[in-house]
Design an enzyme around this catalytic site. Structure first.
Site, PDB file in Angstrom:
ATOM      1  CB  CYS A 109      45.838 -17.270 -74.786  1.00  0.00           C
ATOM      2  SG  CYS A 109      47.090 -18.559 -74.662  1.00  0.00           S
ATOM      3  CG  HIS A 236      43.577 -18.197 -70.543  1.00  0.00           C
ATOM      4  ND1 HIS A 236      42.969 -18.455 -71.747  1.00  0.00           N
ATOM      5  CD2 HIS A 236      44.841 -18.643 -70.676  1.00  0.00           C
ATOM      6  CE1 HIS A 236      43.819 -19.044 -72.569  1.00  0.00           C
ATOM      7  NE2 HIS A 236      44.980 -19.167 -71.935  1.00  0.00           N
ATOM      8  CD  GLU A 238      39.595 -17.485 -71.260  1.00  0.00           C
ATOM      9  OE1 GLU A 238      40.090 -16.366 -70.986  1.00  0.00           O
ATOM     10  OE2 GLU A 238      40.263 -18.424 -71.707  1.00  0.00           O
TER      11      GLU A 238
END
Lengths: 286, 994
Positions: A109, A236, A238
Site C-alpha cells: 500500500c 494488504h 498482512e
C-alpha cells in the site's frame, strides 16, 4: 552508511531471518505486518524511519525491509513521495545494494507507493532508481476499503510462489497503477506484473469497478522487480493472516459446526507472502 | 523572493479530484460542465537560488511520469477558475510537510520567517459559467469562508504571466503581549466584563468571584507575588472552569420537576450524581472488571489478564455546524486523545462515529449556514481523514436524518483504546500528578485557535488576522505524538498524562493541579505558532494535537530524546507543587494566583424548572387502516433515508487497519448490510474478542424521552448479544445531545418541557443501567442543540434538535470464533422471532413515513427480557444459532429483508403468531423492544425450542434455497418478491455515491 556495506555476503543466516518493519511518520500498518512476519517465522523488528534515516539502525542487520501501509508524512504531496525522498537522501544506493546482495524488499500500500517513488520498482535493468510508474488517485475519486479478488500471474517473484487466486482487502485513495504504454509492455514482457485484480471466478477484471477498485491500468495490483526479490502491491496481505479476518468467515464457521467440528482458525491467503519470504531467506546464502 | 509552484496531472491522465468536483457541482447545483481540473499550488516564501528552486520542483514535488509543474501559470484552456487557499493561521499540514521536505532535500534548515503555503486552483471547462455560478461553486462547494479565501477568475481576466499571483497567508500580529487587570468594584463591572470578553459567567457566580478577590488573606498573598486586582488570565481561567462545557452545570443542576397532569412535584438534584455516578458505583462494586471509572479522561474495563480497554464518546456539534470537515476532523482526532490521556496512556484501537443532519435533499425554506448535503459530505470526510490517517479503524457508526437537525447537526465521535494492566510494575490505569514533577506540553504549537470557541466568529476578520475559531485537525502530527507517547509510557517515564482539548492549558493544567495540590506554569515557555499572543490567549487557546505530560525531573533528557526520534516537540512549561495554589507566570511575573480550593467551594448549582405533560395528554394515535399493497410499502420503507444502505460512508473508512476487525461494519454476500455490532480482536495473539455497539433513537423523543433512552440502551445491549456478547460484561457510554433546557419566555418558551425531557431521559438511563448492570465508563453532555435559521422571507426561526442519546456499549467474547452474524447461513434453516411484538408504532419509521408520530412508543421491560436474553446467550455459547440479529428501527419486515439480503437467500415466513390481535402492519413494522431474529439449523430445532420453553419464541418459517422473499399471515400472502427487487429499493437512494 550511504553506500557502505560492512556486512555484505558475510552473514551466516540463522533459522529466523530478520525482517525490518518500518514505522513512524504516519505509517500505520506496522504492528500487523510485524505480526505477519513473526507468524511466518521471521524475527520481525519495528524500526522507526528516523532511526534508519539517521543511521542509528543499519539496514544490513536485516534480511528483509518491509515498508507497510499508512499515510507517510500525511501523503499530501503524492502518496509515499516524501518518505521515498527521505530514504533516498539518507540511504543513497544502499537500498539497491541491499537488493543486489540477495535481500528482500516488500512494500504494501503506502509502502508500494514508496518503492515506486524510490525507483526500486520497476527497477528495469540499466534504469534502476528511475521513477517509471506511479500510483495515482483512484478513479472512483475516494478512499476505498473493500475486499478484492486477485489473480497471481506466474513469475519469478519469490513472494507469490504457489499462489493463484486469493482475496485481500484494499484500503487506499491512491492506488491506480499508471505507467506509459512502453513501460507497461516492458513490465508484461519481463514477467514483472505479478498480481492483478480479478473477478470472483478468476477472470480479468477488465478495468471494471468494483472488481478493479481504482482503475489500475491492466488491472495491475502488484509488480515485482526483475530479480523477483522486490514486491510492491496495493492490497494488504498482512490483513489476511487468519481466516477470521475474511469478511464472510462466519459462513465458513457454520459449515464446520454442522459437521460437528469446532471451527479452527486457519491461515489466511496473505500469510503465504510472508512464509515464502522467510523460506526463501532460510534457503538463501545472503 | 516568494515564488509560486504549480503542479498538475499530465493532460492525458484523469483528474479524480476534479471529476469529483464536477459530479458534486452537477448534484448540488444542476451544473453540467465538460471538465474540471485541479492544480496544486505551493507558495514558496523562501529565499533560494533558482537552481535550488528548480531542483526542488523536479526532485521533490513533481512525478516525472504523471505530473507537470512550473513556476509560471499552467492553466491554459478553461472557461473559469477558482483559487482556494487557507486564511492566515489555519493549520496547513501539507505546507509544513513541504517545508520539512525542502529542508531535508537541501540538507539545511530554512531561516525563521520562511514558509510554504498550499492552495488549489480549480479550472472549469464547458457549461454556463458566469461569475455568479462560479461564486456559488466557490462559496457552497469548494471554500468555507471561516477558514478559507477564494478568488474567481473569468477566462478573459486571466493573465498568463501572473496567474493567481503570489498569495502568502502569513500571520503578522503587531501586538506586544500584555496582562490586563480589572478592579472588580461592582457586580455591574464584572457583568459587563463577562459580556465584553465572552466569558459567559453566570449571574449567581458573579458575587462569589468578586468577593474572592476582596478577601484580605487573598489580597495579602497576591500582593506577595506582585498581584492586586484580578487579571484577564484569572478571569478566563475561572470562566473556563465554571463553563457548562467543563463543569457540566446542566447535568449537575437542580431540576424542579412538575407533572402537569398529576400535579406531582419533585426535585432532582444533580442528575449526574443521582442517575450516572451513583448507579455506576453501585454496579462497579459487583463487577470486578470495572478498572477505573468516573475520574479520568475515559473509563477503563478489564479485557484480559494483561490488558484493559478504554472507551470514550464525545460530540463536536457546534464546530462541525460551522465548518463540517474541520469540525468532525478535530472531533475524531480529539476524542482519540482521551484514551491516549487515560491512565498512563492507551493505544488507539478503534474509532466510532454518529452523524445527525437535516435531510440530504432538503429543499424547504430554511437556510442553514451549510446545506445538509454539504454538511454531511464534510463531516463524513473529516472522520475519514481523521481515522484513516491515524491508523485507527473506524469500526462502527450511524447516520440519522431529521429536519430538526437543520438547526444544528450532531457529530458524535468515539474512541476505544488498549491499555496494559501494568506499566513497569505500576497499574497502567493509574496516574498521579505529583508535586515536583515537571510538566511538558507535547505535539502541536499554540496559536489563536479556538479561543472562546464560536463567539469569535462574529468578530471582523482583516488580512493578517488569524482565523482561529474554527480549526483543521492534523492527524499526521498527532500520529507522531501517539507513537512517541506510547514509547515513553512503556519506558515508565509518564507519571501523569492528559489531553489538551476544550479550554486548552487552562483546563488541562487547572484540573490536574487540583489532583497534585498545586501548580506553577511558565507561559512564556509555551511554543507558539507565531508571536504576539497575550498570556491569556496562550492560556485558553484550543490549538489541537497537544497533550500535557508530567515526568520526574531527572527523566527530562531521556524524554526529550525520545521526542526527537519521533519528530515531536516537547517543552517544559511548568511543574506541580504542593502550595494549594494555581500560579501562572509570564516572563517571570505572576499573572494568575488562585487558591485551588476556591473552585471546590460552593458555587450555587444551576436551577431549572421542568414541566412534563404525558404523551397521552399531548398526542394521539392516528386512525389508520391496513395497507393493501404490502409489497409496495416494504419497498418504500427500504428506501427511507434512515433505513436504506449507506455503504458509501463505510467504504470510505478504513475499518480493518491493525488487522483486528473480526466482525466488520458490513456483513453479507449478496448485499452489504450493517452488522449489529463490531467485533474486534485487540490482541492478534489471543482469541478473545471485544464487541462494540452503538444505538440512537431520537424519533421516540417526540413522544417520551424516557422511552427514547430506554429503547436506545436496550438496543445497544441487544446489538452486543446478537454478535455473541455476554450479559455479565456490558459497559456503557452515554452521550446526551439536548436543546437548551433553560426557560426563557421569548428565546426558549418550551424550555421547561425540554428540561423535563432531560430529567426523564436520565431516569431511564439510571433504571436501565441498574437493570442490565451497565456501569457507565464514560459519557458527555452537549447542550444547546438549537439554531436560528432564516426562512424564505428573512424571518428567523429557532430550530431545536430532537433530544438525542447516543449509547455505546461494549462486551467481551471469550472465544471470537463463536461470534454471530445476522445473515442466514443455509437453506432450510428455521427462522425464529424471539420476544413479544406489541402494537407499538408510536414514533416508528412506519408512522413517520405516513406523516404521524402517534403515542404508542415502544417500552422496555428489562426483567422480562433478561430471562430470555440469558437463554439467547446460552444458545450462542452452545452453538445452536446459525444467525442472530436484533430488531430495530423499521421493525420485523425491514429486518427480515436485511437478513435475507445479507445472505442472498430468500425466505418464506408466516406472521400469524406475531401480534395476532393487530393488523398485519403492526406485525411488520411495530418497533417493540426486546426482540431478536435468529435462524437455527433443523438439527438443532429440538434443543433450541426446549431451551426457550415458556419464553416468547415464535417459529416463523424457513430460509429458502432461491431468492424469493415471501411473507404470509395465515392463509394470506402479504407479499412475495425477489431479493433483487428488495436490494434495488434498499440501495437506490445513495447507491451511486462513492
Amino acid at each position: 552508511m550511504k553506500t557502505e556495506n560492512p556486512k555484505t555476503k558475510t552473514e551466516n543466516l540463522s533459522a529466523r531471518p530478520r525482517a525490518l518493519v518500518l514505522y513512524g511518520y504516519g505509517l500505520n500498518c506496522d504492528y500487523e505486518t510485524q505480526f505477519a512476519f513473526a507468524r511466518a517465522g521471521a524475527e520481525a523488528v519495528r524500526v522507526h524511519a528516523s532511526e534508519l534515516i539517521s543511521g542509528q539502525v543499519s539496514l544490513w542487520d536485516y534480511h528483509l525491509l518491509a515498508v507497510p501501509g499508512g499515510f507517510s508524512w500525511g501523503d499530501d504531496h503524492g502518496a509515499g513521495v516524501i518518505l521515498a525522498l527521505r530514504l533516498k537522501l539518507a540511504l543513497g544506493t544502499a537500498l539497491r545494494e541491499f537488493i543486489a546482495a540477495g535481500r528482500l524488499v516488500l512494500g504494501i500500500c503506502n509502502g508500494f507507493q514508496v518503492l515506486v517513488n524510490l525507483g526500486l520498482l520497476p527497477g528495469f535493468k540499466g534504469r534502476e532508481g528511475e521513477r517509471l510508474v506511479a500510483l495515482i488517485p483512484n478513479d472512483c475519486g475516494n478512499f476505498r476499503d473493500a475486499w478484492v479478488h486477485l489473480k497471481v500471474l506466474p513469475s519469478n517473484c519469490l513472494f507469490t510462489q504457489g499462489l493463484e487466486l486469493l482475496e485481500l482487502p484494499i484500503r487506499h485513495g491512491e492506488g491506480k497503477f499508471y505507467a506509459p504504454r512502453e513501460v507497461l509492455q516492458e513490465l508484461a514482457d519481463g514477467g514483472q506484473i505479478v498480481i492483478k485484480y480479478a473477478t470472483a471466478a478468476g477472470e480479468a477484471a477488465g478495468g471494471k469497478f468494483p472488481e478493479n477498485p481504482n482503475g489500475s491500468l491492466m488491472d495491475i495490483a502488484g509488480i515485482c522487480d526483475a530479480s523477483g526479490r522486490v514486491l510492491g502491491l496495493m492490497p494488504h496481505p498482512e490483513a489476511h493472516i487468519t481466516s477470521t479476518q475474511h469478511p464472510t468467515w462466519t459462513l465458513d464457521a457454520e459449515t464446520w459446526r454442522r459437521r460437528g467440528e469446532p471451527y479452527p482458525e486457519k491461515a489466511g491467503a496473505g500469510l503465504t507472502f510472508f512464509k515464502n519470504a522467510v523460506e526463501y531467506l532460510r534457503g538463501a546464502v545472503v | 523572493m516568494a515564488v509560486r509552484l504549480e503542479i498538475g496531472w499530465r493532460p492525458e491522465l484523469p483528474d479524480a479530484e476534479g471529476e469529483t468536483v464536477r459530479r458534486q457541482a452537477r448534484e448540488y447545483f444542476g451544473l453540467e460542465m465538460d471538465m474540471v481540473r485541479v492544480l496544486r499550488l505551493l507558495m514558496l516564501d523562501l529565499d533560494l537560488s533558482q537552481e535550488d528552486m528548480e531542483a526542488i520542483r523536479t526532485e521533490v514535488f513533481t512525478h516525472p511520469v504523471t505530473q507537470v509543474s512550473g513556476f509560471k501559470p499552467l492553466a491554459r484552456d478553461f472557461d473559469g477558475a477558482i483559487w482556494v487557499g487557507f486564511r492566515p493561521g489555519v493549520r496547513d499540514t501539507a505546507g509544513a510537510v513541504a517545508q520539512e521536505a525542502i529542508e531535508a532535500y537541501l540538507g539545511r534548515s530554512l531561516p525563521a520567517g520562511a514558509g510554504v503555503y498550499t492552495s488549489k486552483l480549480f479550472l472549469f471547462s464547458g457549461g454556463p459559467l458566469d461569475s455568479g455560478k462560479l461564486s456559488q461553486i466557490a462559496r457552497e462547494l469548494l471554500a468555507n469562508d471561516l477558514i478559507q479565501e477564494f478568488r474567481i477568475f473569468a477566462r478573459k481576466d486571466w493573465d498568463h504571466e501572473t496567474g493567481v499571483g503570489i498569495i502568502l497567508p502569513r500571520v503578522h500580529l503587531d501586538h506586544t503581549p500584555t496582562v490586563a487587570v480589572f478592579e472588580l468594584e461592582s457586580l455591574e463591572a464584572l457583568r459587563e466584563l463577562s459580556r465584553q470578553r465572552h466569558l459567559a459567567l453566570r449571574e449567581a457566580d458573579l458575587p462569589i468571584i468578586r468577593d474572592y478577590f476582596k478577601r484580605p488573606a487573598v489580597l495579602a498573598r497576591r500582593a506577595a507575588v506582585g498581584l492586586k486586582a484580578a487579571t484577564d488570565v484569572e478571569l478566563e481561567y475561572l470562566a473556563q472552569a465554571r463553563s457548562d462545557h467543563c463543569n457540566h452545570n446542566t447535568f449537575r443542576g437542580r431540576f424542579h420537576y412538575r407533572d402537569l397532569e398529576s400535579g406531582e412535584r419533585l426535585v432532582l438534584d444533580n442528575p449526574f450524581k443521582a442517575c450516572i455516578e451513583a448507579p455506576t458505583r453501585e454496579i462497579a462494586r459487583k463487577k470486578p472488571w470495572v478498572v477505573s471509572v468516573l475520574w479520568d479522561n475515559a473509563g477503563v474495563g478489564q479485557f484480559d489478564a494483561d490488558f484493559s480497554y478504554v472507551i470514550k464518546g464525545e460530540t463536536h456539534n457546534s464546530p462541525s455546524n460551522l465548518e463540517a470537515y474541520g469540525g468532525s476532523l478535530t472531533g475524531i482526532v480529539g476524542v482519540y486523545r482521551d484514551p491516549l490521556g487515560t491512565g498512563k496512556g492507551a493505544k488507539l484501537i478503534a474509532g466510532l462515529y454518529g452523524f445527525c443532519v437535516g435531510p440530504r435533499d432538503y429543499a424547504g425554506p430554511l437556510k442553514p449556514r451549510l446545506h445538509p448535503r454539504r454538511l454531511l459530505d464534510g463531516v463524513i470526510e473529516g472522520v475519514k481523514d481523521g481515522g484513516n490517517k491515524s491508523g485507527v479503524p473506524t469500526i462502527n457508526g450511524a447516520l440519522y436524518f431529521d429536519d430538526t437537525y437543520l438547526g444544528k447537526c450532531l457529530v458524535f465521535v468515539g474512541a476505544v483504546g488498549l491499555l496494559p494492566r501494568t506499566v513497569k510494575g505500576e497499574p497502567g490505569a493509574q496516574k498521579a500528578a505529583r508535586p515536583g514533577d515537571i510538566i511538558l506540553m507535547c505535539g502541536g504549537r499554540v496559536g489563536k485557535d479556538g479561543i472562546h470557541g464560536v463567539t469569535a466568529s462574529s468578530e471582523v476578520a482583516s488580512p493578517g488576522t488569524p482565523a482561529g475559531h474554527v480549526q483543521i485537525g492534523d492527524p499526521y502530527t498527532q500520529k507522531n505524538m501517539q507513537d512517541f507517547l506510547l514509547e515513553a509510557r512503556d519506558q515508565g517515564l509518564i507519571t501523569f498524562i492528559t489531553d489538551c482539548g476544550g479550554g486548552g492549558l487552562s483546563s488541562a493544567l487547572g484540573e490536574s493541579a487540583q489532583k497534585a495540590g498545586g501548580i506553577e506554569v511558565w507561559l512564556e515557555q509555551v511554543p507558539l505558532k507565531y508571536q504576539g499572543l497575550d498570556p491569556w490567549e496562550i492560556w485558553v487557546s484550543e490549538s489541537q494535537e497537544r497533550m500535557v505530560v508530567a515526568i520526574r525531573p531527572e527523566n527530562e533528557a531521556f524524554f526529550k530524546n525520545l521526542a526527537r526520534k519521533h519528530a515531536v516537540e516537547a517543552t517544559v512549561i511548568g511543574r506541580y507543587t504542593d502550595t494549594g495554589v494555581l500560579q501562572v507566570n509570564y516572563q517571570g511575573q505572576a499573572c494568575a494566583y488562585i487558591d485551588l480550593s476556591f473552585l471546590e467551594e460552593e458555587f450555587p448549582p444551576w436551577e431549572f424548572d421542568a414541566e412534563w405533560l404525558s404523551a397521552a395528554r399531548r398526542l394521539s394515535e392516528p386512525v389508520l387502516g391496513e395497507p393493501a399493497d404490502h409489497q409496495g410499502f416494504l419497498l418504500e420503507m427500504l428506501d427511507r433515508p434512515n433505513i436504506c444502505s449507506r455503504e458509501w460512508i463505510t467504504r470510505q473508512y478504513d475499518h480493518e487497519v491493525q488487522g483486528g476487525s473480526v466482525l466488520k461494519p458490513l456483513i453479507g454476500r449478496q448485499a452489504q448490510v450493517p452488522g449489529d455490532a463490531a467485533v474486534l480482536r485487540p490482541r492478534l495473539d489471543s482469541s478473545r474478542g471485544l464487541a462494540v455497539s452503538l444505538a440512537l433513537n431520537p424519533a421516540y423523543s417526540r413522544i417520551d424521552t424516557y422511552h427514547m433512552a430506554a429503547v436506545t440502551i436496550d438496543e445497544a445491549v441487544r446489538r452486543l448479544l446478537a454478535v455473541g456478547g455476554s450479559l455479565t460484561h456490558i459497559a456503557g457510554v452515554d452521550n446526551f445531545c439536548w436543546p437548551n433546557v433553560e426557560y426563557d419566555p421569548k428565546g426558549n418558551p418550551d424550555g421547561r418541557y425540554k428540561a423535563a425531557q432531560l430529567v426523564r431521559a436520565t431516569w431511564a438511563l439510571r433504571d436501565l443501567c441498574l437493570a442490565y448492570e451497565i456501569p457507565l465508563l464514560s459519557g458527555k453532555d452537549s447542550m444547546y442543540v438549537d439554531g436560528l435559521l432564516p426562512g424564505a422571507f428573512g424571518e428567523l426561526h429557532r430550530v431545536s434538535g430532537l433530544p438525542t442519546l447516543f449509547f455505546t456499549a461494549v462486551s467481551l467474547l471469550e472465544e471470537l470464533t463463536r461470534a454471530l452474524t445476522l445473515d442466514w447461513k443455509a437453506p432450510g434453516d428455521l427462522i425464529y422471532l424471539v420476544g413479544q411484538t406489541h402494537p407499538e408504532l408510536g414514533g416508528s419509521e412506519f408512522y413517520e413515513m405516513l406523516g404521524y408520530a402517534g403515542v404508542s412508543v415502544p417500552q422496555v421491560h428489562p426483567q422480562e427480557f433478561l430471562v430470555y436474553y440469558r437463554l439467547l446467550e446460552e444458545a450462542g455459547r452452545g452453538q445452536l444459532l446459525a444467525s442472530a440479529h436484533g430488531l430495530y428501527r423499521g421493525g420485523l419486515g425491514v429486518h427480515l429483508a436485511l437478513a435475507s439480503l445479507a445472505a442472498g437467500l430468500g425466505l418464506e415466513v408466516d406472521l400469524s403468531p406475531v401480534a395476532p390481535e393487530s393488523p398485519a402492519h403492526v406485525a411488520l413494522y411495530a418497533e417493540s423492544a426486546g426482540r431478536f431474529l435468529v435462524s437455527v439449523a433443523p438439527s438443532n430445532q429440538a434443543r433450541f425450542e426446549k431451551l426457550f420453553n415458556g419464553q416468547p419464541l415464535y417459529r416463523l418459517g424457513e430460509v429458502r434455497r432461491d431468492k424469493t422473499f415471501k411473507i404470509n399471515r395465515g392463509r394470506h400472502t402479504l407479499l412475495e418478491t425477489s431479493l433483487n427487487t428488495l436490494q434495488a429499493a434498499w440501495q437506490r437512494r445513495f447507491g451511486n455515491l462513492i
